[in-house]
Design an enzyme around this catalytic site. Structure first.
Site, PDB file in Angstrom:
ATOM      1  N   GLU A  68     -25.045  15.629  33.831  1.00 56.88           N
ATOM      2  CA  GLU A  68     -25.110  14.343  34.538  1.00 56.88           C
ATOM      3  C   GLU A  68     -24.031  14.308  35.605  1.00 56.88           C
ATOM      4  O   GLU A  68     -22.867  14.603  35.332  1.00 56.88           O
ATOM      5  CB  GLU A  68     -24.890  13.220  33.517  1.00 56.88           C
TER       6      GLU A  68
ATOM      7  N   ASP B  25     -22.439  11.564  37.893  1.00 58.02           N
ATOM      8  CA  ASP B  25     -22.331  10.145  38.237  1.00 58.02           C
ATOM      9  C   ASP B  25     -21.746  10.011  39.636  1.00 58.02           C
ATOM     10  O   ASP B  25     -20.541  10.091  39.836  1.00 58.02           O
ATOM     11  CB  ASP B  25     -21.447   9.416  37.226  1.00 58.02           C
TER      12      ASP B  25
ATOM     13  N   GLU C 228     -20.560   4.724  39.769  1.00 58.08           N
ATOM     14  CA  GLU C 228     -20.612   3.731  38.684  1.00 58.08           C
ATOM     15  C   GLU C 228     -19.644   2.654  39.111  1.00 58.08           C
ATOM     16  O   GLU C 228     -18.429   2.895  39.191  1.00 58.08           O
ATOM     17  CB  GLU C 228     -20.180   4.346  37.359  1.00 58.08           C
TER      18      GLU C 228
ATOM     19  N   HIS D 178     -20.237  15.255  34.698  1.00 60.99           N
ATOM     20  CA  HIS D 178     -20.255  15.433  33.233  1.00 60.99           C
ATOM     21  C   HIS D 178     -21.058  16.700  32.910  1.00 60.99           C
ATOM     22  O   HIS D 178     -22.288  16.637  32.798  1.00 60.99           O
ATOM     23  CB  HIS D 178     -20.974  14.279  32.535  1.00 60.99           C
TER      24      HIS D 178
END
Ligand code: IDC
Length: 443
Positions: free
Chosen positions: A214, A216, A219, A230
């Site tokens: 993942e 990101d 956020e 991640h």
């Protein structure tokens, strides 16, 4: 899981642009989004009887994972009226709480489509991803998220033929938290071991979870923002079963890194960079650019750096620099040195490094990832890891603890789902392509 037809699935159109250094930007006017399967009505293939109501499965239709998947269908979505999801041109708005015929809908998660049945796949190495965002209506505790997950392009239909609904109906989700609240995983219902969530009326968790790399990109709310890779030790969507493999017994026992290597300007020591009336003024829309650099400057190289640039009122704003005693350089991007240094100085767990760091993240970028746009509140820790002091029991003057100015008692879903029901986020003008091809400085 099957396809239900009481409501025709009509993907809201969302235009975006592909850009090259030589040719400029070209509109992708066939772009569209689909709603994640978890938000959809799941009912019997032969009637309107619910397979899932509130936070429980119907015992007759769903005695076990395989029978449930063959008995139950995911239906089409009424995007605006049921879920508060609207698009116009290149702009997408997600409402936080949408009153509807069933009561209300809270939050949403949508994916960008390449066709009616496949997700758009983004190969990020040596490229940049850009969008405009309006976070002015996102208070403490909310998270308007733009990120990439390493889902299957078809939602898993080819690998798991009992999944008949596919990407068209938003199946195949995974992320680095190995979420267990997903109703269908690997073409099976997650009914085994399903336990209703004690404080959410609509969710629960089963024995299975779904893990994957993942990235990101974003956020954020109006107070804080983070960009966080991640990595996982596996490539592609990978299910887990049980408390150990799904990181319930221990946060770090899955194949993925749940913390990531985060760059949050406030946490990294610049408390006046991002927020209302600050350098990046969150009371107004702005542009978020994220660049994925490789060691050899080609799309076949190894991921070496993730850079952030903002543009507001036509003016390019470079990312804030780290200002934390003990860090050996004034980093303003995510590199292996930054991650090592940050984890060491903050005393954080080194799961990012343990799960393969930027190298594994880069492998996922090379293979292609699905774009996710969402708005959510946090039943686990009230989003305090993003916008407040966290852990709440630590001294906020200790480097790494303070992440934003939200109070430690903010972000409680039961509170904000009422007090901030009208919150929303708007994402627009998505652009993707060669480095420095998606934005300009006109201010
Ligand atoms: C964050 C993750 C985020 C996740 C959240 C809640 O980056 O994607 O949704 O946790 O699980 C911590 C926290 C850890 C944070 C991480 C970065 O224990 O929850 O991860 N971090 O803020 N302590 C130091 C860093």
């Amino acid at each position: 899981q099957q396809i239900g037809t009481y409501t025709a699935e009509s993907h809201p159109k969302l235009s975006w642009e592909k850009c090259t250094a030589s040719g400029g930007c070209v509109a992708q006017s066939s772009g569209a989004i689909t709603l994640d399967a978890n938000w959809r009505w799941v009912h019997s293939t032969s009637s309107t009887t619910n397979c899932y109501t509130g936070n429980t499965w119907d015992a007759t239709l769903c005695p076990d994972p395989t029978t449930c998947a063959s008995n139950c269908a995911l239906d089409g979505a009424d995007y605006a009226d049921t879920y508060g999801i609207t698009t116009t041109g290149n702009s997408l708005t997600l409402k936080f709480v949408q009153p509807n015929a069933n009561g209300k809908n809270v939050g949403s998660r949508v994916y960008l489509m390449a066709s009616n049945t496949e997700y758009e796949m983004f190969k990020l190495l040596n490229q940049e991803f850009t969008f405009d965002v309006d976070v002015s209506n996102l208070p403490c505790g909310l998270n308007g998220a733009v990120y990439f997950s390493q889902m299957d392009a078809d939602g898993g239909v080819a690998r798991f033929p009992t999944n008949k609904a596919g990407a068209q109906y938003g199946t195949g989700y995974c992320d680095s938290q190995c979420p267990r609240d997903i109703k269908f995983i690997d073409g099976q219902a997650n009914v085994a071991g399903w336990t209703a969530d004690s404080n959410s009326a609509n969710s629960g968790t089963g024995n299975m979870g779904t893990c994957c790399n993942e990235m990101d990109i974003w956020e954020a709310n109006s107070i804080s923002a983070a960009v966080t890779p991640h990595p996982c030790t596996v490539q592609g969507q990978t299910s887990c079963t049980g408390d150990d493999a799904c990181a319930v017994s221990s946060r770090y026992s899955s194949v993925c890194d749940p913390d990531g290597c985060d760059f949050n300007s406030f946490r990294m020591g610049n408390t006046t960079f991002y927020g209302p009336d600050m350098t990046v003024d969150t009371t107004k829309p702005f542009t978020v650019v994220t660049q994925f650099l490789t060691d050899d400057g080609t799309a076949t190289g190894t991921l070496s750096e993730i850079r952030r640039i903002y543009v507001q009122n036509g003016k390019v704003i470079q990312n804030s620099h780290v200002n934390i005693p003990g860090l050996s350089s004034a980093y303003n991007s995510i590199t292996t040195d930054f991650c090592n240094d940050q984890k060491a100085v903050f005393g954080d767990v080194t799961d990012f490094q343990d799960k393969g760091g930027l190298a594994n993240m880069g492998k996922a970028f090379a293979s292609g990832m699905v774009l996710v746009l969402s708005l959510w509140d946090d039943y686990a820790v009230n989003m305090l890891w993003l916008d407040s002091d966290y852990p709440t029991t630590s001294d906020p003057s200790t480097p790494g603890v303070a992440r934003g100015t939200c109070p430690t008692d903010s972000g409680v879903p039961a509170t904000i789902e009422t007090s901030d029901a009208s919150a929303s986020v708007t994402y627009s003008n998505i652009r993707f392509g060669d480095l420095n091809s998606t934005f300009t400085n006109t201010g």
